[in-house]
Design a protein around this motif. Structure first.
Motif, mmCIF file in Angstrom:
data_model
loop_
_atom_site.group_PDB
_atom_site.id
_atom_site.type_symbol
_atom_site.label_atom_id
_atom_site.label_comp_id
_atom_site.label_asym_id
_atom_site.label_seq_id
_atom_site.Cartn_x
_atom_site.Cartn_y
_atom_site.Cartn_z
ATOM 1 N N VAL A 37 -5.141 5.157 -2.087
ATOM 2 C CA VAL A 37 -5.762 4.243 -0.842
ATOM 3 C C VAL A 37 -6.624 5.500 -0.572
ATOM 4 N N PRO A 38 -8.299 5.069 -0.523
ATOM 5 C CA PRO A 38 -9.386 5.714 0.049
ATOM 6 C C PRO A 38 -9.480 6.356 1.054
ATOM 7 N N TYR A 39 -8.008 6.270 2.693
ATOM 8 C CA TYR A 39 -8.705 6.439 2.806
ATOM 9 C C TYR A 39 -7.417 7.785 3.937
ATOM 10 N N SER A 40 -7.517 8.559 4.996
ATOM 11 C CA SER A 40 -6.530 8.771 5.667
ATOM 12 C C SER A 40 -4.848 7.989 5.835
ATOM 13 N N ALA A 41 -3.709 8.828 6.240
ATOM 14 C CA ALA A 41 -2.318 7.586 6.501
ATOM 15 C C ALA A 41 -2.670 6.929 7.746
ATOM 16 N N GLY A 42 -2.091 6.303 8.350
ATOM 17 C CA GLY A 42 -2.160 5.939 9.348
ATOM 18 C C GLY A 42 -2.789 4.575 9.586
ATOM 19 N N GLY A 43 -3.904 3.767 8.967
ATOM 20 C CA GLY A 43 -5.284 3.136 8.630
ATOM 21 C C GLY A 43 -4.155 1.668 8.756
ATOM 22 N N ALA A 44 -5.472 0.951 8.626
ATOM 23 C CA ALA A 44 -5.460 -1.236 7.779
ATOM 24 C C ALA A 44 -4.945 -1.866 7.005
ATOM 25 N N THR A 45 -5.316 0.099 6.488
ATOM 26 C CA THR A 45 -5.251 -0.082 4.457
ATOM 27 C C THR A 45 -3.756 0.038 3.812
ATOM 28 N N ASP A 46 -3.000 0.891 4.717
ATOM 29 C CA ASP A 46 -1.505 1.425 4.806
ATOM 30 C C ASP A 46 -0.933 0.496 5.311
ATOM 31 N N LEU A 47 -1.071 -0.106 6.258
ATOM 32 C CA LEU A 47 -0.435 -1.153 7.099
ATOM 33 C C LEU A 47 -0.019 -2.340 5.605
ATOM 34 N N VAL A 48 -1.791 -2.518 4.858
ATOM 35 C CA VAL A 48 -1.514 -3.605 4.447
ATOM 36 C C VAL A 48 -1.012 -3.747 3.010
ATOM 37 N N ILE A 49 -0.497 -2.931 2.791
ATOM 38 C CA ILE A 49 -0.209 -2.329 1.252
ATOM 39 C C ILE A 49 1.525 -2.366 1.725
ATOM 40 N N ARG A 50 1.822 -1.159 3.026
ATOM 41 C CA ARG A 50 3.293 -1.368 2.582
ATOM 42 C C ARG A 50 4.427 -2.808 3.755
ATOM 43 N N ALA A 51 2.604 -3.254 3.886
ATOM 44 C CA ALA A 51 3.463 -5.396 3.975
ATOM 45 C C ALA A 51 4.213 -5.895 3.173
ATOM 46 N N PHE A 52 3.823 -4.956 1.649
ATOM 47 C CA PHE A 52 3.749 -6.029 0.378
ATOM 48 C C PHE A 52 4.683 -5.462 -0.336
ATOM 49 N N ALA A 53 4.353 -3.555 -0.617
ATOM 50 C CA ALA A 53 5.306 -3.280 -1.283
ATOM 51 C C ALA A 53 6.518 -3.358 -2.086
ATOM 52 N N ASP A 54 7.355 -3.638 -0.888
ATOM 53 C CA ASP A 54 8.636 -4.100 -1.451
ATOM 54 C C ASP A 54 8.813 -5.357 -2.168
ATOM 55 N N THR A 55 8.165 -6.286 -2.078
ATOM 56 C CA THR A 55 8.442 -7.038 -2.399
ATOM 57 C C THR A 55 7.406 -7.175 -4.103
ATOM 58 N N VAL A 56 6.125 -6.568 -4.437
ATOM 59 C CA VAL A 56 6.252 -6.489 -5.474
ATOM 60 C C VAL A 56 6.824 -5.552 -6.001
ATOM 61 N N ARG A 57 7.835 -4.824 -5.509
ATOM 62 C CA ARG A 57 8.798 -3.530 -6.621
ATOM 63 C C ARG A 57 9.412 -5.047 -7.429
ATOM 64 N N GLU A 58 9.838 -5.775 -6.188
ATOM 65 C CA GLU A 58 11.051 -6.452 -6.756
ATOM 66 C C GLU A 58 10.931 -7.373 -8.265
ATOM 67 N N SER A 59 9.421 -8.024 -7.882
ATOM 68 C CA SER A 59 8.719 -8.139 -8.961
ATOM 69 C C SER A 59 9.314 -7.469 -10.240
ATOM 70 N N LEU A 60 8.474 -6.934 -9.634
ATOM 71 C CA LEU A 60 7.875 -5.873 -11.131
ATOM 72 C C LEU A 60 8.722 -5.272 -12.233
ATOM 73 N N GLY A 61 9.947 -5.053 -10.654
ATOM 74 C CA GLY A 61 11.159 -4.050 -11.123
ATOM 75 C C GLY A 61 10.656 -2.602 -11.410
ATOM 76 N N GLN A 62 10.083 -1.737 -10.496
ATOM 77 C CA GLN A 62 9.316 -0.369 -10.456
ATOM 78 C C GLN A 62 8.877 -0.369 -9.421
#
Length: 329
Positions: A37-62
């Protein structure tokens, strides 16, 4: 010739015609993925990624590791992504405007967005807008522009980095509306919000997800919305298009990218995993709480959007006479 022999020959021909995938592509992924993420922590991009990271992890198994790499108006993080090994294990998420306009704003970029990165999918979009410090005796876009014209350089315009959307608006307002404001870049939207609240800057471009709580507290005031329609949360605030003050004819979005040489089967695997997550109702509900709308696309679609945006950006830069300067460190 026996039927068996003819069958075997046919199978050999067909097998020779099939592409042989690299072993890496067939076993991908077999280790954790990193998203820069090319921005500091706590911004809008962090919110976006963390919203779907767990679901992607389950799909990819990593696991999905999020690495904030702010600096240089997204250049630091995006350069790290572009120069990473093209194996699918290092990805990046950024606002589309940063890729479209960075080559026009800066000379000697350390990477070429068009050649060094490939889009995997659009991720999400959200209303953003122009906000001013709550203590300013101004209450509308017209009043702010009139004040800036009458007081050149007295208003500081905060953005989350050189080459960002806010930087673009500051330049456009100065050149097209003769509203001379001083651009002040920060390392992320959280820092911009803090600077606006403290009156270090008097006007800034912010995502609603970063701004609404401060609007409710009276610390900042909205003056225009950067979206196709008015935001339901601020329905009395006009869009830039309504004000005839929109420098872009395209809606920006967050996209997911990888180094350009990443094998096609890996890109397609990533697209499948991420777009599936973005269509998940729980992910969409999480996104909605931060005022984001998911925008999953095919690989071809996001890269076509990128080409169209680059052309629009070139035309806009030509219209306002934008000249590139040295890229920030």
């Amino acid at each position: 010739m026996s039927g068996f022999v003819r069958l075997m020959r046919l199978l050999l021909v067909l097998s020779a015609a099939q592409p042989i995938l690299p072993a890496h592509s067939q076993t991908f992924p077999n280790q954790p993925l990193k998203i820069i993420v090319p921005y500091s922590a706590g911004g809008a991009t962090d919110l976006v990624i963390r919203a779907f990271a767990d679901t992607v992890r389950e799909s990819l198994g990593q696991p999905i590791i999020v690495e904030n790499r702010p600096g240089g108006g997204t250049i630091t993080g995006m350069n790290a992504c572009a120069k990473a090994p093209a194996d699918g294990y290092t990805l990046c998420v950024t606002n589309s405007d940063s890729l479209s306009f960075a080559p026009l704003l800066f000379s000697r970029l350390p990477y070429d967005p068009a050649k060094d990165l490939i889009g995997i999918t659009k991720v999400a979009s959200a209303p953003s807008g122009l906000f001013i410090n709550g203590t300013l005796p101004l209450n509308s876009f017209a009043e702010v522009i009139a004040y800036a014209k009458a007081n050149p350089g007295k208003l500081n315009f905060g953005s989350f980095g050189a080459g960002s959307v806010g930087h673009l608006y500051a330049e456009w307002f100065r050149r097209e509306l003769q509203a001379d404001m001083t651009h002040v870049p920060y390392r992320g939207s959280a820092q911009v919000a803090t600077a606006l609240i403290s009156n270090e800057v008097q006007i800034a471009w912010l995502a609603l997800s970063n701004a609404l709580e401060f609007v409710a507290a009276g610390a900042i005031k909205p003056i225009a919305i950067d979206y196709g329609t008015r935001a339901p949360q601020l329905s009395n605030i006009p869009t830039l298009a309504e004000l005839n003050a929109n420098p872009k004819s395209i809606q920006s979005y967050f996209g997911l990218y990888a180094p350009a040489a990443t094998p096609t089967p890996v890109i397609e695997r990533l697209n499948s995993a991420f777009t599936s997550a973005l269509r998940d109702k729980k992910v969409q509900e999480k996104m909605a709480t931060a005022y984001f709308t998911t925008n999953p696309t095919t690989v071809d679609e996001i890269n076509r959007f990128r080409r169209d945006e680059a052309e629009i950006a070139r035309r806009m830069a030509s219209t306002i006479g934008l000249k590139p300067v040295d890229a920030p460190e």
